[in-house]
Design an enzyme around this catalytic site. Structure first.
Site, PDB file in Angstrom:
ATOM      1  N   SER A   1       0.838  -1.198   0.000  1.00 52.17           N
ATOM      2  CA  SER A   1       0.000   0.000   0.000  1.00 52.17           C
ATOM      3  C   SER A   1       0.873   1.248   0.000  1.00 52.17           C
ATOM      4  O   SER A   1       2.103   1.179   0.058  1.00 52.17           O
ATOM      5  CB  SER A   1      -0.908   0.011   1.233  1.00 52.17           C
ATOM      6  OG  SER A   1      -0.153   0.298   2.408  1.00 52.17           O
TER       7      SER A   1
ATOM      8  N   SER B   1       0.882   3.598   2.351  1.00 47.99           N
ATOM      9  CA  SER B   1       0.891   4.212   3.685  1.00 47.99           C
ATOM     10  C   SER B   1       2.272   4.692   4.121  1.00 47.99           C
ATOM     11  O   SER B   1       2.376   5.509   5.038  1.00 47.99           O
ATOM     12  CB  SER B   1       0.349   3.238   4.725  1.00 47.99           C
ATOM     13  OG  SER B   1       1.242   2.166   4.942  1.00 47.99           O
TER      14      SER B   1
ATOM     15  N   SER C   1      -2.935   6.540   5.994  1.00 49.61           N
ATOM     16  CA  SER C   1      -2.318   5.459   6.760  1.00 49.61           C
ATOM     17  C   SER C   1      -3.226   5.075   7.918  1.00 49.61           C
ATOM     18  O   SER C   1      -3.556   5.903   8.770  1.00 49.61           O
ATOM     19  CB  SER C   1      -0.950   5.894   7.301  1.00 49.61           C
ATOM     20  OG  SER C   1      -0.414   4.907   8.163  1.00 49.61           O
TER      21      SER C   1
END
Length: 266
Positions: free
Chosen positions: A72, A74, A220
């Site tokens: 991802s 984040s 996040s």
């Protein structure tokens, strides 16, 4: 993932037991039969061939270094989607595979470490964030600013974040240098825009716990949003220390880059 660890451990034990049983008993019996059973069973042949390989992989992955793919955004701008990293498995002590039970203490996380862990609410998967608060710290997040023990961290604006390839999903984000004590690093913030879902507050880190955040502050799911807010020490998997490969689509290139982990600004 737990299923991979489980399969690896079971195969290693199975092939090891078969190989050891043949070494101690079965080979002698075949020899004593004088050729009637002198042909080695297929299971023994495969076990002798695969056990050393499986044992080496298990030891390396469990106690030395484990590969991990960034899934991802984040941890942008430091870790990008498609990065393959190596995680040091002995920085915070040696742990048993599958159970993650520590049996030898070697160290504890430092502020600013990028850690891989199993969040209590998603124990089947590994997550990655940065350690912001240590046990006993008071951590706050208000506006675009992290507060540590009552003092706001200092920030330097580096410009608008553009990103590369598939790592451009941060429209309007500003690239900042965050002076986390002992470990300055870059972060992304939509300056002046409240983070989605809130995430503001003050938290005192209890013993045996850590407060973790992603470097992409507005994208996040970290300690600010968890019901329990803190990462238990026993859920740690290791410390990220090297990016060894990056893949965007079908194109991969060697990384071998430690600087982007964000262990400091060169």
């Amino acid at each position: 993932m737990v299923w991979f660890e489980t399969i690896l451990v079971v195969l290693t034990l199975l092939t090891g037991v078969v190989w050891l049983a043949d070494k101690l008993f079965l080979a002698k019996r075949r020899k004593a039969k004088g050729g009637l059973l002198d042909e080695e069973p297929v299971l023994v042949d495969y076990s002798r061939a695969f056990f050393p390989v499986l044992a080496v992989v298990l030891v390396l992955r469990s106690f030395i270094a484990e590969p991990y793919k960034i899934p991802s955004s984040s941890m942008m701008p430091n870790l990008l989607i498609g990065d393959f990293i190596l995680v040091n498995k002995f920085s915070y002590g040696l742990r048993l595979p599958i159970t993650n039970q520590k049996f030898l203490a070697l160290g504890e996380p430092a502020r600013g470490d990028v850690v891989v862990f199993k969040p209590p609410h998603d124990p089947q998967n590994n997550w990655i964030k940065r350690v912001i608060g240590l046990p006993g710290d008071k951590v706050g997040f208000h506006g675009d600013t992290v507060y540590l023990n009552g003092q706001p961290l200092k920030y330097q604006t580096l410009g608008a974040y553009e990103g590369t390839g598939g790592n451009t999903e941060a429209p309007g984000a500003t690239l900042l240098r965050e002076d986390l004590p002992g470990r300055p690093h870059t972060v992304l913030e939509n300056v002046g825009v409240p983070p989605p879902g809130g995430g503001e507050g003050d938290w005192i880190v209890p013993p045996g716990r850590y407060f973790v955040m992603g470097d992409n502050r507005d994208n996040s799911l970290d300690g600010r949003f968890w019901d329990y807010h803190f990462l238990p020490e026993e859920n740690l998997r290791g410390k990220a220390f090297l990016i060894w490969l990056n893949c965007e689509g079908w194109v991969c290139k060697n990384g071998f880059d430690a600087s982007r982990i964000g262990n400091g600004i060169e």
